[in-house]
Structure formats: structure tokens, C-alpha cells
Scaffold this active site. Structure first.
Site, short mmCIF file in Angstrom:
data_model
loop_
_atom_site.label_atom_id
_atom_site.label_comp_id
_atom_site.label_asym_id
_atom_site.label_seq_id
_atom_site.Cartn_x
_atom_site.Cartn_y
_atom_site.Cartn_z
N GLU A 52 0.84 -1.22 0.00
CA GLU A 52 0.00 0.00 0.00
C GLU A 52 0.87 1.26 0.00
O GLU A 52 0.63 2.20 -0.75
CB GLU A 52 -0.88 0.05 1.26
N THR A 196 14.73 -41.76 -4.35
CA THR A 196 15.08 -40.65 -5.25
C THR A 196 16.46 -40.09 -4.87
O THR A 196 17.29 -39.80 -5.74
CB THR A 196 14.01 -39.55 -5.19
N1 LIG Z 1 9.62 -37.11 -12.55
C1 LIG Z 1 9.71 -36.67 -11.31
O1 LIG Z 1 9.13 -35.61 -10.97
C2 LIG Z 1 10.49 -37.46 -10.31
C3 LIG Z 1 10.72 -36.89 -9.06
C4 LIG Z 1 11.39 -37.62 -8.12
C5 LIG Z 1 11.83 -38.91 -8.41
N2 LIG Z 1 11.62 -39.44 -9.62
C6 LIG Z 1 12.06 -40.84 -9.90
O2 LIG Z 1 11.37 -41.68 -8.98
C7 LIG Z 1 12.15 -42.84 -8.71
C8 LIG Z 1 12.18 -43.09 -7.22
O3 LIG Z 1 10.87 -43.14 -6.72
P1 LIG Z 1 10.34 -44.32 -5.81
O4 LIG Z 1 8.86 -44.31 -5.89
O5 LIG Z 1 11.05 -45.57 -6.20
O6 LIG Z 1 10.85 -43.97 -4.34
P2 LIG Z 1 10.82 -42.65 -3.41
O7 LIG Z 1 9.43 -42.18 -3.20
O8 LIG Z 1 11.84 -41.68 -3.85
O9 LIG Z 1 11.39 -43.25 -2.06
C9 LIG Z 1 10.61 -43.88 -1.14
C10 LIG Z 1 11.28 -43.58 0.18
O10 LIG Z 1 10.39 -42.99 1.09
C11 LIG Z 1 10.55 -43.67 2.29
N3 LIG Z 1 9.40 -43.55 3.17
C12 LIG Z 1 9.43 -42.94 4.36
N4 LIG Z 1 8.25 -43.04 4.97
C13 LIG Z 1 7.45 -43.74 4.17
C14 LIG Z 1 6.13 -44.20 4.27
N5 LIG Z 1 5.39 -43.92 5.33
N6 LIG Z 1 5.65 -44.93 3.27
C15 LIG Z 1 6.40 -45.20 2.17
N7 LIG Z 1 7.66 -44.80 2.03
C16 LIG Z 1 8.19 -44.08 3.02
C17 LIG Z 1 10.84 -45.10 1.86
O11 LIG Z 1 11.33 -45.86 2.91
P3 LIG Z 1 11.41 -47.48 2.76
O12 LIG Z 1 12.59 -47.74 1.87
O13 LIG Z 1 11.59 -47.95 4.16
O14 LIG Z 1 10.12 -47.95 2.17
C18 LIG Z 1 11.86 -44.82 0.79
O15 LIG Z 1 13.12 -44.55 1.35
C19 LIG Z 1 13.50 -42.56 -9.31
O16 LIG Z 1 13.61 -43.32 -10.50
C20 LIG Z 1 13.49 -41.08 -9.63
O17 LIG Z 1 14.29 -40.80 -10.77
C21 LIG Z 1 10.97 -38.73 -10.58
#
Ligand SMILES: NC(=O)c1ccc[n+]([C@@H]2O[C@H](COP(=O)([O-])OP(=O)(O)OC[C@H]3O[C@@H](n4cnc5c(N)ncnc54)[C@H](OP(=O)(O)O)[C@@H]3O)[C@@H](O)[C@H]2O)c1
Length: 363
Positions: A52, A196
Site C-alpha cells: 500500500e 530418489t
Molecule cells: N519425474 C519426477 O518428478 C520425479 C521426481 C522424483 C523422483 N523421480 C524418480 O522416482 C524414482 C524413485 O521413486 P520411488 O517411488 O522408487 O521412491 P521414493 O518415493 O523416492 O522413495 C521412497 C522412500 O520414502 C521412504 N518412506 C518414508 N516413509 C514412508 C512411508 N510412510 N511410506 C512409504 N515410504 C516411506 C521409503 O522408505 P522405505 O525404503 O523404508 O520404504 C523410501 O526410502 C527414481 O527413479 C526417480 O528418478 C521422478
């Protein structure tokens, strides 16, 4: 220019403070004299002039008898800056039109003070749009025990965030990635899941046109707390504040290595909600989670996401690609929540869709 158009312009101007004014709200203002813009301004720096005051100073003598259009109710309190109500009265403003009532009880009461001084005051113009723009500030004023959580994912048309090899660089184009750097600047912290962190080893820093007033902290949700010390994300923790949120069943012995490298360890969080509450206690009021798919699904399933920034790119990655939401329980059409669209726009060949879990309701 009518008052609604002036308010739209004031909302546009207010974005100028993104990354620079939080935890204050974004505010824009326009002085309308005989249907012409006589002055305009926005709150540009934390602790410095309010919108403002800037608009009134720009209008000078033309503010006398004019309309002050401002996105947020003018403040009535002496903070780092004098009350905006006094500036409006001193400038001889005839009418005040504001968007959203100030949800901060300390600053509220400006409208009553102005009408008490005989000024014509109208509130609520485009209030929902102003509320959406200030969703983080509104969340903070409502004193939640967790940060405002936004999720950002870049996906293929078929909802994949990485290809069959786990590669996500780059699904989206450069303008979308520039947008993400701009977006990061307005959050207290940027979060990713443990997979990730291991797979992409992202830097999670802000490298765009805005230098944030406070660089966002980096947060890794790694239930087992086993981040490899070889990651750049870990090795640069001394320069860029980095927090690891770990669950109750963890390898405590590893923590001291990570802590020596500068990682702050939040351990023993039994649930994601508990981890978020711990982050809030550490002063993190807003968190932008950038994946991956498991973390995204877990947060969503637990009702812990307030806003979703979805960048959709024109390519398909097929069934072997990594899903954007992995592990989301099945739901019927009748029982699932329908979100509110906050914004839709194109970022070159990509599409940005911003949606809120709940419509932003001004006080
Ligand atoms: N295009 C995009 O925008 C983008 C962005 C980011 C990543 N990516 C890609 O995504 C891939 C990785 O993704 P992702 O789905 O495999 O894994 P993520 O979501 O990156 O990792 C899961 C992590 O979250 C943890 N976590 C903590 N608390 C949790 C809960 N309550 N429930 C579930 N998980 C929990 C898991 O632990 P636990 O191991 O104990 O389960 C694990 O360490 C990679 O290839 C990456 O390049 C793409």
C-alpha cells in the site's frame, strides 16, 4: 480499468515478493484515480515497505479521493513498518477495496479502523484467488502442527515419473524446470524420498532467477536412515542445510557418520505425520516434496498433501516406467476426494496443473 481488473493486476504484482517476503504474505496494491492506474506496488522484501505504501507513494497527490485496491486487508498494527491504514488516511484515499481479510490476528482490524475514519471500505473481491496465492501464509496463521505440504511431480501422459531404467532426467522441458526453480524459492524446505535421493542424487537447490531470502533446507525421508555418505546430497550438507527423517527401526550407528557430515537426523518418527510434525517444530512451515512415487503415494494416502503441482509432458513411458503414485490404495469414484483446480497453464510443450485438496477459504 475497473476494480476487479485492478485487483487481478494487484495479484499479479504480489508475486514479485515470492521467495523474498515469507513468512509475511504476498501483497500487491493499485491506486485507481478516475479509472486510471495512478500508482502500483507490492511487498518486495521482508521487513521493508508494504504494498500500500509503495502504491500510495507512486500515486502522490493523485491518491487524494482515489480508490486503493489491495489484495490483503490493510494492516492496522505497528510492526517493522507503520500501519498501512495510517498511510491510506494520510494520503486522503476515498475508498478501499481489499481481497482477503488478514488472517493474522495481530495485523487484522484494518478494515474496521478505515471505516471508522469515514472511508468507504469493501472486502472480499477475488478473495479466493488471494487466499490461494497466500495458501502457505494462511496455513501458518491457522496454526497447524505440520508444514504446508505441496507435492510436485513431472510425469508422462501415462503417469510415469521415470523410465524403466529409473531415469527421470528429463521428462519435462527447460521452461518447466525453470518454473520449479522459481517455485522452490518460496518454500522453507524441499523434500524427496530415500530412493530418489539414492538414484538421482539431486542437488535440491534454487538455481533460478530468484535468490530466496533464506535458502530452503533439504529433507530426505528415508525410513531406514541408510543414506550413503557418498551421495553429493550428503557431501554438501555442510553448505546446504540437510535433514534426514528416519523411522523407528533404523541403523542408529550410521547416524553419527551422517551427522559428522552435517546432516541433521530426525530419528524415530513412527509415521510420516510424526516426521512432518518434527519438521514443523524445527521451524519449517512449508515443504515442497518432489517425489518419488512411493513417498508421494504415502503422503497422499495419509491426507498429508495440501497442493499438487503436476507437470505433464507429451510422452509415454509405458508399464515398466516408475508410477507417479506407487502403493496408493484402491478407491471407488464415489468415495475418493475431488480436488479443486487452482491453476492451469502451459510451460512450453508441458502442462502445469495446480490443484488444492481443499478450496482455499478466506476467513
Ligand atoms: N519425474 C519426477 O518428478 C520425479 C521426481 C522424483 C523422483 N523421480 C524418480 O522416482 C524414482 C524413485 O521413486 P520411488 O517411488 O522408487 O521412491 P521414493 O518415493 O523416492 O522413495 C521412497 C522412500 O520414502 C521412504 N518412506 C518414508 N516413509 C514412508 C512411508 N510412510 N511410506 C512409504 N515410504 C516411506 C521409503 O522408505 P522405505 O525404503 O523404508 O520404504 C523410501 O526410502 C527414481 O527413479 C526417480 O528418478 C521422478
Amino acid at each position: 480499468v475497473n476494480e476487479t481488473e485492478a485487483m487481478q493486476h494487484a495479484i499479479e504484482l504480489a508475486w514479485g515478493g515470492w521467495g523474498r517476503v515469507h513468512p509475511n504474505p504476498l501483497v500487491g496494491a493499485v491506486v485507481l484515480a478516475d479509472g486510471q492506474v495512478a500508482g502500483e506496488g507490492f511487498h518486495a522484501e521482508f521487513g521493508e515497505a508494504h504494498a500500500e505504501t509503495v502504491a500510495l507513494a507512486a500515486a502522490g497527490e493523485r491518491a487524494r479521493g482515489a480508490v486503493l485496491v489491495v489484495t490483503l486487508e490493510p494492516c492496522a498494527h505497528q510492526g517493522k513498518q507503520p500501519p498501512c491504514t495510517d498511510a491510506a488516511l494520510a494520503a486522503g484515499i476515498g475508498r478501499v477495496v481489499f481481497g482477503m481479510r488478514d488472517p493474522n490476528p495481530i495485523a487484522a482490524g484494518g478494515a474496521a479502523r478505515l471505516s471508522g475514519a469515514g472511508i468507504d471500505v469493501v472486502g472480499g473481491l477475488l478473495a479466493e484467488a488471494v487466499c490461494r496465492q497466500n495458501a502457505i501464509f494462511v496455513h501458518r496463521c491457522r496454526r497447524s502442527d505440520r508444514p504446508f505440504v505441496a507435492l510436485k511431480l513431472a510425469t508422462s501422459v501415462d503417469g510415469r515419473i521415470a523410465d524403466r531404467e529409473g531415469r527421470s532426467r528429463w521428462i519435462s522441458g527447460e521452461p518447466a524446470r525453470d518454473f520449479v526453480h522459481w517455485l522452490r524459492a518460496g518454500f522453507d524446505a524441499i523434500g524427496v524420498g530415500g530412493h530418489t535421493a539414492r538414484f538421482d542424487d539431486p542437488s535440491l537447490t534454487v538455481r533460478g532467477s530468484i535468490t530466496p531470502r533464506r535458502a530452503p533446507a533439504r529433507v530426505v525421508f528415508d525410513r531406514r536412515g541408510e543414506l550413503p555418505a557418498t551421495l553429493d546430497l550428503v557431501r554438501t550438507a555442510a553448505e546446504h542445510p540437510t535433514i534426514m527423517v528416519a523411522g523407528p527401526e533404523t541403523h542408529v550407528a550410521r547416524f553419527s557418520i551422517l551427522e559428522r557430515m552435517g546432516i541433521q537426523v530426525v530419528s524415530g518418527a513412527p509415521t510420516l505425520a510424526a516426521g512432518l510434525a518434527r519438521l514443523r517444530e524445527m521451524g519449517i512451515e512449508s515443504l515442497l516434496v518432489e517425489g518419488g512415487g512411493r513417498l508421494a503415494a504415502a503422503l497422499l494416502a495419509e491426507g498429508l498433501v495440501d497442493r499438487f503441482y503436476w507437470i505433464q509432458s507429451p510422452l509415454w513411458l509405458g508399464d515398466d516406467g516408475i508410477p507417479a503414485f506407487h502403493g496408493l490404495p484402491g478407491m471407488g469414484i464415489g468415495e475418493t476426494e475431488r480436488w479443486t483446480i487452482a491453476e492451469r497453464r502451459s510451460l512450453a510443450e508441458d502442462t502445469l496443473l495446480v490443484m488444492d485438496r481443499n478450496p482455499c477459504l478466506p476467513d
